[in-house]
Motif scaffolding. Structure first.
Motif, PDB file in Angstrom:
ATOM      1  N   GLY B  37      46.876  41.312  27.595  1.00 44.76           N
ATOM      2  CA  GLY B  37      46.600  42.281  28.644  1.00 44.76           C
ATOM      3  C   GLY B  37      45.579  41.825  29.662  1.00 44.76           C
ATOM      4  O   GLY B  37      45.148  42.604  30.517  1.00 44.76           O
ATOM      5  N   ASN B 128      38.314  40.088  30.383  1.00 46.59           N
ATOM      6  CA  ASN B 128      38.247  41.505  30.741  1.00 46.59           C
ATOM      7  C   ASN B 128      36.793  41.876  30.995  1.00 46.59           C
ATOM      8  O   ASN B 128      35.945  41.633  30.151  1.00 46.59           O
ATOM      9  CB  ASN B 128      38.771  42.361  29.591  1.00 46.59           C
ATOM     10  CG  ASN B 128      40.239  42.145  29.344  1.00 46.59           C
ATOM     11  OD1 ASN B 128      40.751  41.037  29.531  1.00 46.59           O
ATOM     12  ND2 ASN B 128      40.929  43.187  28.931  1.00 46.59           N
ATOM     13  N   ARG B 131      38.158  48.173  32.477  1.00 43.68           N
ATOM     14  CA  ARG B 131      39.551  48.571  32.219  1.00 43.68           C
ATOM     15  C   ARG B 131      40.518  47.776  33.084  1.00 43.68           C
ATOM     16  O   ARG B 131      41.527  47.297  32.618  1.00 43.68           O
ATOM     17  CB  ARG B 131      39.733  50.062  32.514  1.00 43.68           C
ATOM     18  CG  ARG B 131      39.145  50.962  31.452  1.00 43.68           C
ATOM     19  CD  ARG B 131      39.433  52.411  31.784  1.00 43.68           C
ATOM     20  NE  ARG B 131      40.789  52.779  31.379  1.00 43.68           N
ATOM     21  CZ  ARG B 131      41.103  53.167  30.135  1.00 43.68           C
ATOM     22  NH1 ARG B 131      40.176  53.244  29.212  1.00 43.68           N
ATOM     23  NH2 ARG B 131      42.339  53.490  29.828  1.00 43.68           N
ATOM     24  N   ARG B 134      38.688  42.002  36.093  1.00 40.97           N
ATOM     25  CA  ARG B 134      38.748  40.752  35.336  1.00 40.97           C
ATOM     26  C   ARG B 134      37.908  39.701  36.052  1.00 40.97           C
ATOM     27  O   ARG B 134      37.770  39.736  37.274  1.00 40.97           O
ATOM     28  CB  ARG B 134      40.192  40.222  35.270  1.00 40.97           C
ATOM     29  CG  ARG B 134      41.219  41.195  34.700  1.00 40.97           C
ATOM     30  CD  ARG B 134      41.089  41.337  33.197  1.00 40.97           C
ATOM     31  NE  ARG B 134      42.146  42.155  32.613  1.00 40.97           N
ATOM     32  CZ  ARG B 134      42.025  43.462  32.341  1.00 40.97           C
ATOM     33  NH1 ARG B 134      40.898  44.107  32.618  1.00 40.97           N
ATOM     34  NH2 ARG B 134      43.036  44.111  31.790  1.00 40.97           N
TER      35      ARG B 134
END
Lengths: 336, 175
Positions: B37, B128, B131, B134
């Protein structure tokens, strides 16, 4: 007309003999137990080298089980793509060699078309046209299907395939591989409404899918609820995967039914490995019934990759005299 | 040499990828590392667009098929080693061939095959930071890739990027 079909698009080596594109005489997949026993253990088919090792015994077993020899075969069908090129090439080269040696005609088949054809191996099969959803570890695509070889793609995934999202969430939670059946099982006793994960829609008029945001939402949730020293409570795991599954299933069902409405079609066909998922089957049946649509889903063993479905499509081409040249090549992202 | 870029969203990550992709040449190898993710596939969508692949909306994850090939300015190979159990499996896969400069090759989960990777490559680590936010740490290994990092840095700072500066995002830090 007896078709010998070969499928090596990904992990499993498959071979089948099918009569007139409808009746399975044999359908062997390398993950099946008898083959493992023959080779003394589970053989992962990730690498093309594994396909090379298993293709001869698998094809031999398919012929034996069908109680036929190559002389009884009228044509050969083989997956040409999409898939892993190294794996595809093993099946394709084998089929071409067999065709060259025996003089039998052969035809290259698109793996997605094969999935959409699997339903014709069932007693209850649809008339054309229909909406077809192909959903697996590698694909999530919606089609309007007007006949064999007559497809219109309405949408596809822009990032992760649905089955891939299952695998990744399972891995994230340490549940094992493949994730689909594991999550399906755990979800039965979880609360699908425990966590509200996003249902990515990409706009009302789009039939495309996106599952990477949902995957990231699960990652974020897990991060916000770090694993206690005693390990994750079983209930929480069940709730997470159940809520995740509900989001995936809801999106798949909604888009499929929207596509049916948009194309004014009354029949829906599900196929691909994820079509074996019990919640997807249940919800699709329920919601389609409300809209008076008919749903057709192959039995689970015909949903996952297998060669019998390749034979169905192959039969339709070969009976019309359509065959492929020996120069046919394999393609990783062969379009349909 | 390292530079650090910041992304505020998945689409921001694609934009960064596009800029880097513009600078890629035949034979270049980009290794991507980052957790599930993090946005590796998003970055590659951008890289592919920058490398001239058309219709990159459908540059999707090859986790299942391991390798996707696209036709761009140069052939573009998108490799994803997520499913790979060991380096030996990568050898059996015939991965070496893709690392010998037949096109531009971008590899997700590159840290799974440390001994198979060439010594010279562009290494991008995505972390990360929130949320949606990045950080991208970009390292060049070998002369070609040191130059490339240089070019990425000037393309981030360079002419026409005043808007970027004003927004305050993606300010490169030189380490």
């Amino acid at each position: 007309m007896r078709i010998l079909a070969i499928e090596t698009s990904c992990d499993d080596t498959g071979a089948a003999v099918v009569l007139n594109g409808r009746k399975i005489l044999s359908n062997i997949v390398s993950s099946q137990v008898s083959v493992h026993q023959r080779y003394g253990g589970v053989v992962p088919e990730l690498a093309s080298r594994r396909h090379i090792e298993s293709i001869v015994p698998i094809v031999t077993e398919a012929l034996e089980r069908a109680k036929v020899t190559l002389r009884d075969i009228d044509g050969i069908a083989v997956t040409q793509g999409p898939g892993l090129v190294g794996s595809l090439l093993v099946g394709l080269s084998f089929a071409k060699s067999l065709s060259f040696v025996t003089g039998l005609p052969f035809v290259g088949i698109n793996h997605i078309e094969a999935h959409l054809s699997a339903i014709f191996l069932e007693e209850r099969s649809p008339k054309f046209p229909f909406i077809g959803l192909v959903v697996s570890g590698g694909h999530t695509s919606l089609f309007r299907v007007d006949g064999f070889g007559k497809f219109k793609r309405l949408g596809q995934t822009r990032d992760d395939a649905a089955g891939e999202a299952y695998d990744k969430v399972a891995k994230l939670l340490g549940l094992g591989y493949p994730g689909g059946p594991i999550i399906d099982e755990l979800s039965r006793t979880g609360n699908p409404e425990a966590i509200r994960f996003p249902r990515p829609s990409l706009g009302k008029n789009s039939f495309d899918f996106s599952f990477s945001g949902l995957k990231t939402a699960v990652v974020n949730y897990v991060k916000a609820h770090p694993e206690p020293a005693t390990g994750y409570p079983e209930d929480l795991i069940r709730d997470i995967v159940s809520s995740f599954q509900e989001a995936v299933v809801e999106v798949l069902v909604r888009k499929t039914l929207q596509a049916a409405q948009h194309e004014k079609l009354k029949r829906v066909v599900l196929s691909g490995g994820v079509a074996a998922n019990s919640r997807l089957r249940q919800k699709m049946e329920e919601e389609a019934a409300e809209q008076r649509l008919k749903v057709f889903i192959p039995s689970p063993s015909l949903c996952s990759d297998n060669a019998a479905m390749v034979a169905v499509a192959g039969y339709e081409y070969l009976k019309q005299g359509i065959r492929s040249p020996l120069s046919l090549n394999a393609f990783s992202n062969l379009p349909l | 040499m390292k530079i650090l870029l910041k992304s505020r969203s998945p689409s921001d990550t694609i934009r960064i990828g596009n800029r880097i992709g513009n600078l890629l040449l035949l034979g270049d190898i980009v290794a991507l590392v980052g957790e599930l993710g993090a946005g590796k596939t998003q970055l590659i969508k951008g890289l592919a667009a920058g490398a001239g692949v058309r219709k990159t909306t459908y540059v999707s994850s090859p986790s299942f098929t391991l390798i996707n090939e696209y036709a761009g300015r140069v052939p573009f190979y998108h490799i994803d080693l997520f499913r790979l159990g060991s380096e030996k499996e990568a050898e059996e896969l015939g991965l070496e061939e893709y690392l010998q400069g037949r096109g531009v090759t971008a590899i997700e989960w590159a840290d799974k095959i440390p001994s198979l990777l060439p010594k010279e490559l562009l290494w991008i680590e995505i972390r990360n930071t929130g949320r949606k936010t990045r950080s991208l740490e970009i390292t060049g290994k070998g002369e070609r890739y040191l130059n490339l990092v240089d070019q990425i840095q000037s393309s981030e700072f360079g002419v026409g990027s005043s808007e970027t500066r004003r927004r305050g995002s993606r300010l490169p830090t030189i380490c």
